[in-house]
Structure formats: structure tokens, C-alpha cells
Design a protein around this motif. Structure first.
Motif, PDB file in Angstrom:
ATOM      1  N   MET A   1    -115.403 -39.007  79.586  1.00  0.00           N
ATOM      2  CA  MET A   1    -114.965 -37.756  80.160  1.00  0.00           C
ATOM      3  C   MET A   1    -114.967 -37.855  81.687  1.00  0.00           C
ATOM      4  O   MET A   1    -115.839 -38.497  82.271  1.00  0.00           O
ATOM      5  N   ILE A   2    -113.952 -37.239  82.305  1.00  0.00           N
ATOM      6  CA  ILE A   2    -113.819 -37.297  83.762  1.00  0.00           C
ATOM      7  C   ILE A   2    -114.116 -35.926  84.357  1.00  0.00           C
ATOM      8  O   ILE A   2    -113.532 -34.927  83.938  1.00  0.00           O
ATOM      9  N   ALA A   3    -115.028 -35.866  85.318  1.00  0.00           N
ATOM     10  CA  ALA A   3    -115.405 -34.606  85.961  1.00  0.00           C
ATOM     11  C   ALA A   3    -115.160 -34.709  87.463  1.00  0.00           C
ATOM     12  O   ALA A   3    -115.889 -35.409  88.174  1.00  0.00           O
ATOM     13  N   ASP A   4    -114.129 -34.029  87.931  1.00  0.00           N
ATOM     14  CA  ASP A   4    -113.779 -34.046  89.356  1.00  0.00           C
ATOM     15  C   ASP A   4    -112.956 -32.806  89.642  1.00  0.00           C
ATOM     16  O   ASP A   4    -112.129 -32.406  88.817  1.00  0.00           O
ATOM     17  N   ASP A   5    -113.163 -32.182  90.810  1.00  0.00           N
ATOM     18  CA  ASP A   5    -112.420 -30.958  91.092  1.00  0.00           C
ATOM     19  C   ASP A   5    -111.030 -31.225  91.672  1.00  0.00           C
ATOM     20  O   ASP A   5    -110.270 -30.290  91.903  1.00  0.00           O
ATOM     21  N   HIS A   6    -110.673 -32.486  91.880  1.00  0.00           N
ATOM     22  CA  HIS A   6    -109.336 -32.824  92.382  1.00  0.00           C
ATOM     23  C   HIS A   6    -108.467 -33.373  91.242  1.00  0.00           C
ATOM     24  O   HIS A   6    -108.773 -34.420  90.662  1.00  0.00           O
ATOM     25  N   GLU A   7    -107.399 -32.658  90.943  1.00  0.00           N
ATOM     26  CA  GLU A   7    -106.544 -33.023  89.813  1.00  0.00           C
ATOM     27  C   GLU A   7    -105.934 -34.416  89.969  1.00  0.00           C
ATOM     28  O   GLU A   7    -105.831 -35.175  89.005  1.00  0.00           O
ATOM     29  N   VAL A   8    -105.536 -34.763  91.207  1.00  0.00           N
ATOM     30  CA  VAL A   8    -104.912 -36.069  91.450  1.00  0.00           C
ATOM     31  C   VAL A   8    -105.894 -37.204  91.146  1.00  0.00           C
ATOM     32  O   VAL A   8    -105.527 -38.214  90.542  1.00  0.00           O
ATOM     33  N   ILE A   9    -107.156 -37.018  91.540  1.00  0.00           N
ATOM     34  CA  ILE A   9    -108.168 -38.053  91.274  1.00  0.00           C
ATOM     35  C   ILE A   9    -108.430 -38.162  89.775  1.00  0.00           C
ATOM     36  O   ILE A   9    -108.543 -39.265  89.228  1.00  0.00           O
ATOM     37  N   ARG A  10    -108.487 -37.020  89.086  1.00  0.00           N
ATOM     38  CA  ARG A  10    -108.675 -37.053  87.635  1.00  0.00           C
ATOM     39  C   ARG A  10    -107.529 -37.809  86.968  1.00  0.00           C
ATOM     40  O   ARG A  10    -107.740 -38.623  86.068  1.00  0.00           O
ATOM     41  N   MET A  11    -106.303 -37.538  87.417  1.00  0.00           N
ATOM     42  CA  MET A  11    -105.128 -38.174  86.825  1.00  0.00           C
ATOM     43  C   MET A  11    -105.144 -39.686  87.050  1.00  0.00           C
ATOM     44  O   MET A  11    -104.915 -40.470  86.119  1.00  0.00           O
ATOM     45  N   ALA A  12    -105.441 -40.094  88.302  1.00  0.00           N
ATOM     46  CA  ALA A  12    -105.466 -41.527  88.631  1.00  0.00           C
ATOM     47  C   ALA A  12    -106.573 -42.237  87.850  1.00  0.00           C
ATOM     48  O   ALA A  12    -106.386 -43.348  87.340  1.00  0.00           O
ATOM     49  N   THR A  13    -107.741 -41.568  87.744  1.00  0.00           N
ATOM     50  CA  THR A  13    -108.868 -42.152  87.011  1.00  0.00           C
ATOM     51  C   THR A  13    -108.534 -42.284  85.534  1.00  0.00           C
ATOM     52  O   THR A  13    -108.811 -43.312  84.905  1.00  0.00           O
ATOM     53  N   ARG A  14    -107.930 -41.234  84.958  1.00  0.00           N
ATOM     54  CA  ARG A  14    -107.541 -41.261  83.544  1.00  0.00           C
ATOM     55  C   ARG A  14    -106.578 -42.414  83.268  1.00  0.00           C
ATOM     56  O   ARG A  14    -106.768 -43.183  82.319  1.00  0.00           O
ATOM     57  N   MET A  15    -105.539 -42.531  84.095  1.00  0.00           N
ATOM     58  CA  MET A  15    -104.526 -43.584  83.895  1.00  0.00           C
ATOM     59  C   MET A  15    -105.160 -44.972  83.968  1.00  0.00           C
ATOM     60  O   MET A  15    -104.867 -45.846  83.162  1.00  0.00           O
TER      61      MET A  15
END
Length: 204
Positions: free
Chosen positions: A1-15
Motif C-alpha cells: 500500500m502507498i501512503a502519500d499526499d501527493h497524487e503524482v508521487i503515488r502514481m509514479a511509485t505505483r507504476m
């Protein structure tokens, strides 16, 4: 699971993680949501940012570490590793990866932590650009609790006591007490000196 308040960072981390073969079961954008979703989804591993609204990273770490079957947690943060990695380890994290590092390092950290290892950068206080004054300031900062450190960083960023109270789910009186205690513990005369100390020691 990814926990970050920045959507772009969540997206990059997920990918990045999915490309490496990991399944991302959920995302969270604030501290309260992290705790709730972890209980709902029971992930094996959490990638956790420390600077999030509603519940700060240390509070999240402490709550998750107290769960009956705590998940492994890697702190993925822009905070200074030399100041925060050890604190995160004490609070229950299994690893610390700096956000300014290559995302491949995060993938490597995930693999190591999932294999049962702990991963923290080896950091020592460097006196190359410092002095005895800075060294003693560092020692004073080390005496602060995680919550005091969180309040100090918020004050240093210029956030109002009212807003700090709302974000940390505390009363304004409690935050004011923290502020007074910080001025005493860090041996400064006022809020301005407190802010300068925080900046001088790379806390923001």
C-alpha cells in the motif's frame, strides 16, 4: 500500500512497483486514511510518507506498529535521513528511503524488507560545515519527542497554531504548550529564534 499526499508521487511509485512485479492493493492521501485502509486491506508492506495531513508520519507509525499483526513499513520521505532515519526505526519502520534517490532504490528496499531485512542509511552527524554550537543544538533536538519535533517543523514552516491543532487533532492550548516547551527545551528566546534553529539544522 502507498501512503502519500501527493497524487503524482503515488502514481509514479505505483507504476514502478507494479513494473517490478508487486501488487499495490491500495493508496492513502492522509494519516487517518492510512490507518483505516491498513486495517481494511491488511497489506504486507506500506510505503509511507512522513509529511501528511491529519495524522503525521510518526503518529501513523506508532499506531500501525501497535497493531496485533503489524505490516512492514518503508518510510519514503523528503526529510533529512541523518535526522529522521533513526527516529523512524525507533518508531517501528523497517526501512528509510530518501525521495531524492532513484526509484530503483525503493524497489530494492521493498525486496530487502520483504525478505526480512531492515534497511536504513548509515548517517553520522558531520561537523564539516558545523561547529560546537551546531553539535550542541543537534543534541538538544535529539531530546525532543516525535510529537514535539512534528510541532517544531510545523511552526518553522509558518503554520498557525490553530491550523497545527486542526491537523494534529489537538487543542490549540496543547499546541501552545508544545510551543512553550520547545522554546524551553531548545534554549531559545522566542518563536523567531526557534524557526531559525529549525532551518539551521535542516528540519524543514
Amino acid at each position: 500500500m502507498i501512503a502519500d499526499d501527493h497524487e503524482v508521487i503515488r502514481m509514479a511509485t505505483r507504476m514502478t512497483l507494479e513494473k517490478a512485479g508487486h501488487e499495490v492493493v491500495g493508496e492513502a492521501s492522509n494519516g487517518v486514511e492510512v490507518v483505516s485502509k491498513v486495517r481494511e486491506l491488511a497489506p504486507d508492506l506500506i510505503i509511507l510518507d512522513m509529511d501528511m495531513p491529519q495524522l503525521d508520519g510518526f503518529a501513523v507509525l506508532q499506531r500501525l506498529h501497535a497493531e496485533p499483526k503489524p505490516a512492514k513499513i518503508i518510510v519514503f520521505s523528503g526529510l533529512d535521513a541523518s535526522r529522521y532515519a533513526v527516529r523512524c526505526a525507533r518508531a517501528g519502520a523497517s526501512g528509510f528511503v530518501a525521495k531524492d534517490s532513484d526509484l530503483k532504490q525503493l524497489v530494492n528496499a521493498v525486496q530487502m524488507v520483504m525478505s526480512g531485512y531492515k534497511l536504513f542509511p548509515v548517517t553520522e552527524y558531520s561537523s564539516v560545515d558545523g561547529s560546537a554550537v551546531q553539535a550542541s543544538e543537534k543534541e538538544l533536538i535529539e531530546t525532543l519527542s516525535d510529537r514535539e519535533l512534528t510541532v517544531l517543523r510545523s511552526l518553522a514552516k509558518g503554520i498557525r497554531i490553530k491550523d497545527i491543532a486542526a491537523e494534529l487533532l489537538l487543542s490549540e492550548k496543547t499546541v501552545s504548550t508544545y510551543k512553550s516547551r520547545l522554546i524551553t527545551k531548545l534554549q531559545v528566546g522566542n518563536l523567531l529564534e526557534l524557526v531559525e534553529l529549525a532551518k539551521r539544522n535542516h528540519l524543514i
